[in-house]
Scaffold this motif. Structure first.
Motif, PDB file in Angstrom:
ATOM      1  N   ASP A  17       0.824  -1.210   0.000  1.00  0.00           N
ATOM      2  CA  ASP A  17       0.000   0.000   0.000  1.00  0.00           C
ATOM      3  C   ASP A  17       0.859   1.262   0.000  1.00  0.00           C
ATOM      4  O   ASP A  17       0.403   2.329  -0.433  1.00  0.00           O
ATOM      5  N   MET A  18       2.088   1.153   0.506  1.00  0.00           N
ATOM      6  CA  MET A  18       3.018   2.287   0.483  1.00  0.00           C
ATOM      7  C   MET A  18       3.698   2.445  -0.876  1.00  0.00           C
ATOM      8  O   MET A  18       4.512   3.349  -1.060  1.00  0.00           O
ATOM      9  N   GLY A  19       3.387   1.551  -1.798  1.00  0.00           N
ATOM     10  CA  GLY A  19       3.964   1.650  -3.133  1.00  0.00           C
ATOM     11  C   GLY A  19       5.098   0.698  -3.405  1.00  0.00           C
ATOM     12  O   GLY A  19       5.691   0.728  -4.491  1.00  0.00           O
ATOM     13  N   VAL A  20       5.433  -0.175  -2.444  1.00  0.00           N
ATOM     14  CA  VAL A  20       6.531  -1.120  -2.653  1.00  0.00           C
ATOM     15  C   VAL A  20       6.034  -2.281  -3.510  1.00  0.00           C
ATOM     16  O   VAL A  20       5.106  -2.995  -3.129  1.00  0.00           O
ATOM     17  N   TYR A  21       6.653  -2.468  -4.658  1.00  0.00           N
ATOM     18  CA  TYR A  21       6.321  -3.582  -5.551  1.00  0.00           C
ATOM     19  C   TYR A  21       7.332  -4.714  -5.411  1.00  0.00           C
ATOM     20  O   TYR A  21       6.969  -5.888  -5.398  1.00  0.00           O
ATOM     21  N   MET A  45      11.558  -0.971  -4.529  1.00  0.00           N
ATOM     22  CA  MET A  45      11.149  -0.203  -5.701  1.00  0.00           C
ATOM     23  C   MET A  45       9.655  -0.337  -5.952  1.00  0.00           C
ATOM     24  O   MET A  45       9.057  -1.385  -5.695  1.00  0.00           O
ATOM     25  N   SER A  46       9.078   0.724  -6.498  1.00  0.00           N
ATOM     26  CA  SER A  46       7.702   0.678  -6.977  1.00  0.00           C
ATOM     27  C   SER A  46       7.671  -0.015  -8.329  1.00  0.00           C
ATOM     28  O   SER A  46       8.708  -0.238  -8.964  1.00  0.00           O
ATOM     29  N   ILE A 102       9.401   5.311   0.145  1.00  0.00           N
ATOM     30  CA  ILE A 102      10.569   4.441   0.230  1.00  0.00           C
ATOM     31  C   ILE A 102      10.836   3.686  -1.064  1.00  0.00           C
ATOM     32  O   ILE A 102      11.834   2.973  -1.170  1.00  0.00           O
ATOM     33  N   ALA A 103       9.955   3.821  -2.050  1.00  0.00           N
ATOM     34  CA  ALA A 103      10.112   3.015  -3.262  1.00  0.00           C
ATOM     35  C   ALA A 103       9.950   3.804  -4.549  1.00  0.00           C
ATOM     36  O   ALA A 103      10.216   3.276  -5.626  1.00  0.00           O
ATOM     37  N   GLY A 104       9.535   5.065  -4.470  1.00  0.00           N
ATOM     38  CA  GLY A 104       9.255   5.836  -5.677  1.00  0.00           C
ATOM     39  C   GLY A 104      10.493   6.215  -6.459  1.00  0.00           C
ATOM     40  O   GLY A 104      10.449   6.358  -7.679  1.00  0.00           O
ATOM     41  N   ARG A 105      11.628   6.404  -5.752  1.00  0.00           N
ATOM     42  CA  ARG A 105      12.898   6.667  -6.420  1.00  0.00           C
ATOM     43  C   ARG A 105      13.755   5.402  -6.370  1.00  0.00           C
ATOM     44  O   ARG A 105      13.740   4.680  -5.375  1.00  0.00           O
ATOM     45  N   VAL A 106      14.499   5.183  -7.436  1.00  0.00           N
ATOM     46  CA  VAL A 106      15.274   3.956  -7.516  1.00  0.00           C
ATOM     47  C   VAL A 106      16.298   3.893  -6.387  1.00  0.00           C
ATOM     48  O   VAL A 106      16.933   4.888  -6.030  1.00  0.00           O
ATOM     49  N   ASN A 107      16.409   2.725  -5.790  1.00  0.00           N
ATOM     50  CA  ASN A 107      17.398   2.475  -4.751  1.00  0.00           C
ATOM     51  C   ASN A 107      17.655   0.974  -4.714  1.00  0.00           C
ATOM     52  O   ASN A 107      16.887   0.195  -5.292  1.00  0.00           O
TER      53      ASN A 107
END
Length: 420
Positions: free
Chosen positions: A270-274, A343-344, A334-339
């Motif tokens: 739900d926080m965008g973590v895929y 990741m999203s 925590i996932a919208g920018r690559v790291n």
């Protein structure tokens, strides 16, 4: 829904996935093949056989097979066993005739009890498929192609060393009530849903209760031990309902740890973590405490943020790690920018198309400039950058059984071509 046009029937059939599990010698002609098939819809599998001549008709399609099954089901609706044998089994051995009838009856029961089709629905499906098989087959094929495009877009290939949240959830043991657990609200006390779910699952059909009892008599003893049979002794149906309640609730508590893990992953999604790095996923699932009644989502989030900080600090120093951490904290992202940690789906898609380092330079160019880091020196995670050796999709945990393995490097959002 009325299944009275080729379009409505095709829309219905497109929901099914069919797999050929075996090919054997047919019985009609030397060229006929007997196919063993698995038909799946909504997680429920149905096993059947189908004979055809592949030299004439090609491999069987869901349209052909479902049309034949609907026709078989209609026979059972219209004929009892004796009438069936008289009408269709001339010259057959009694045992073969009984098997043929039981096969049709099994199909009928699946369509009524498994697919929740009425007799009228089955009749309409049988008639419309019989009269429009070729047109419906083409429409189903088109729908399957669109579904494959949607699947490829929604499930981009992963960088090496990453695993999807969906995969991790699929590997957890949620017990016999998995479907119900997946619908839980994980924001509060998870165990509050256990009693509600157990009560909801209790049968109110007398036949179903008596069918369930012989294999679960020990739960009557458990219900009595818990004092739940007081006031209902002598009423066998209420007693069995109490036994079911105890059984279902116990199953949920027996799997409470994995249910908490599932809830934690669900909230990360739900926080965008895929997708998440496999080593970090192991840390979240195995090192955090799951013996409470709440999903430790905040702890999981902090674990990811700490891992991102540590990786950036090691590669680029404390200043850059602080800048990145400030962005993550300020934007709660925590996932919208690559790291190298989480990741999203959009980020994974971009990495697959451009490469990890290129996306990293684009996402963090402001912070890199602020910290006087030379972009030419950027190579945050060569392992994540190596897409060619990465994991291919969902490795068997995909929701679509027949999702094709295709190159989705240029996958675009599918266009809705349904103009009805």
């Amino acid at each position: 829904m009325a299944y009275n046009t080729p379009e409505t029937v095709a829309d219905y059939l497109a929901r099914f996935q069919m797999e050929i599990t075996h090919r054997g010698k047919g019985t009609f002609t030397p060229d006929h093949v007997k196919y063993s098939l698995t038909i799946a819809s909504g997680g429920k599998d149905f096993f059947t056989t189908f004979e055809s001549n592949p030299h004439v008709h090609g491999e069987p399609t869901i349209t052909q097979v479902f049309g034949a099954l609907a026709s078989d089901a209609m026979v059972v609706r219209d004929y009892g066993m004796d009438e069936f044998v008289d009408e269709f089994c001339d010259g057959m051995k009694p045992s073969a005739a009984i098997r043929a009838y039981n096969s049709c009856k099994e199909t009928y029961d699946w369509m009524r009890d498994g697919l929740y089709l009425s007799n009228g629905d089955i009749a309409s499906l049988s008639e419309v498929i019989s009269e429009n098989e070729e047109e419906i087959g083409a429409l189903v094929e088109k729908a399957a192609s669109e579904r494959a495009a949607r699947y490829a877009y929604d499930h981009p290939k992963l960088p090496k060393g990453f695993v999807t949240i969906e995969q991790l959830q699929g590997d957890l043991d949620l017990g016999d009530l998995r479907d119900e657990v997946e619908d839980f609200d994980f924001d509060g006390d998870i165990t509050e849903a256990f009693g509600e779910t157990a009560e909801y699952k209790v049968d109110d059909n007398y036949h179903a209760l008596l069918t369930w009892l012989p294999d679960h008599t020990e739960w009557l003893e458990e219900a009595e031990f818990d004092g739940l049979l007081e006031g209902c002794k002598g009423d066998i149906y209420k007693m069995v309902q109490m036994a079911q309640y105890v059984c279902f609730k116990s199953d949920l508590y027996d799997h409470c740890d994995d249910i908490c893990r599932y809830g934690t992953l669900d909230q990360l999604r739900d926080m965008g973590v895929y997708a998440i790095r496999e080593s970090l996923a192991d840390e979240i699932l195995n090192d955090l405490s799951y013996d409470e009644d709440y999903a430790p989502t905040d702890d999981a989030k902090d674990t990811i943020i700490s891992a991102i900080y540590a990786t950036f600090e090691e590669k680029y120093g404390e200043d850059f790690a602080d800048c990145a951490d400030n962005f993550i904290q300020d934007n709660d992202d925590i996932a919208g920018r690559v790291n190298p940690c989480a990741m999203s789906v959009e980020t994974v898609r971009a990495v697959y198309g451009m490469g990890f380092d290129a996306v990293f330079l684009n996402d963090w160019k402001k912070e890199l400039a602020e910290c006087d880091i030379d972009p030419e020196a950027v190579s945050v995670d060569s392992e994540a950058h190596d897409m060619e050796n990465g994991r291919d999709g969902l490795d068997g945990n995909a929701p679509e059984k027949d999702a094709p393995e295709k190159d989705d490097r240029d996958a675009q959002p599918p266009v809705d071509t349904d103009n009805r």
